[in-house]
Design an enzyme around this catalytic site. Structure first.
Site, mmCIF file in Angstrom:
data_model
loop_
_atom_site.group_PDB
_atom_site.id
_atom_site.type_symbol
_atom_site.label_atom_id
_atom_site.label_comp_id
_atom_site.label_asym_id
_atom_site.label_seq_id
_atom_site.Cartn_x
_atom_site.Cartn_y
_atom_site.Cartn_z
ATOM 1 N N HIS A 86 1.460 4.903 4.467
ATOM 2 C CA HIS A 86 0.746 5.410 3.289
ATOM 3 C C HIS A 86 1.169 6.845 2.984
ATOM 4 C CE1 HIS A 86 -2.749 2.437 4.359
ATOM 5 N NE2 HIS A 86 -1.657 1.835 3.928
ATOM 6 N N SER A 106 0.802 -1.221 0.000
ATOM 7 C CA SER A 106 0.000 0.000 0.000
ATOM 8 C C SER A 106 0.835 1.271 0.000
ATOM 9 C CB SER A 106 -0.983 -0.003 1.171
ATOM 10 O OG SER A 106 -0.304 -0.220 2.393
#
Length: 199
Positions: free
Chosen positions: A178, A120
């Site tokens: 992230h 991610s």
């Protein structure tokens, strides 16, 4: 025939996901373990700054599916525009900065040490790259399913991740990784643009 970088990354992630079912020791060796000791032992190794991004949660295939969907959605467009080499540069720069963020920021907030896995960070980096390269293109997220310009989508998700990370909501999700992935992507693309202007 040359294989597109995005397809290669997806195939590699799927292959290693299958290998995780055959060897549970892969997580111990390749996941991104925190710098601080766990029960008196340090599990971190330098190679984990890259390898963690190829592991996914075997308890839920959706972890892999959503990451690979994002990799394909944003990565394929970025690769078409920048080429395979620069796509890989953006992706792995994002993976590395996501790892560095995850190693340091949660520790500063006093979060309990736990390993990190998943692509991610790299996917969020590609999302940011897509928004920088195609800011006005419309994106329809799964939640909410409302069309919006790419720059709005990326800004919205960055804000949500920052809020969730600072408040400790949705524990078990690497929110700062992230955000770190987005920072790495922004730095790489900004450097390319600066070099082009300088020439």
């Amino acid at each position: 025939m040359k294989v597109p970088a995005v397809k290669f990354l997806i195939a590699t992630n799927v292959l290693i996901y299958g290998m995780q079912f055959l060897s549970h020791g892969l997580v111990d060796l390749l996941a991104l373990w925190p710098l601080q000791p766990i029960e008196g032992q340090v599990y971190f190794h330098y190679w984990q700054i890259l390898t963690y991004a190829f592991l996914h949660d075997t308890g839920s295939i959706f972890h892999l599916l959503f990451n690979m969907l994002g990799l394909w959605m944003f990565g394929s467009q970025v690769e078409t525009y920048l080429g395979s080499k620069r796509l890989l540069a953006v992706y792995f720069a994002s993976v590395v900065t996501a790892a560095l963020s995850q190693l340091w920021v949660p520790m500063l907030f006093g979060a309990p040490p736990e390993p990190t896995i998943g692509a991610s960070g790299g996917v969020f980096g590609l999302l940011l790259a897509y928004a920088m390269l195609f800011p006005t293109r419309k994106v329809v997220p799964l939640i909410p399913p409302i069309p919006m310009p790419a720059w709005v989508f990326a800004t919205l998700y960055a804000g949500i991740e920052l809020y969730l990370g600072v408040t400790g909501s949705f524990s078990g999700v690497a929110h700062f990784a992230h955000l770190g992935g987005m920072v790495g992507s922004a730095v790489v693309i900004a450097q390319w643009r600066y070099s082009r202007v300088g020439n």
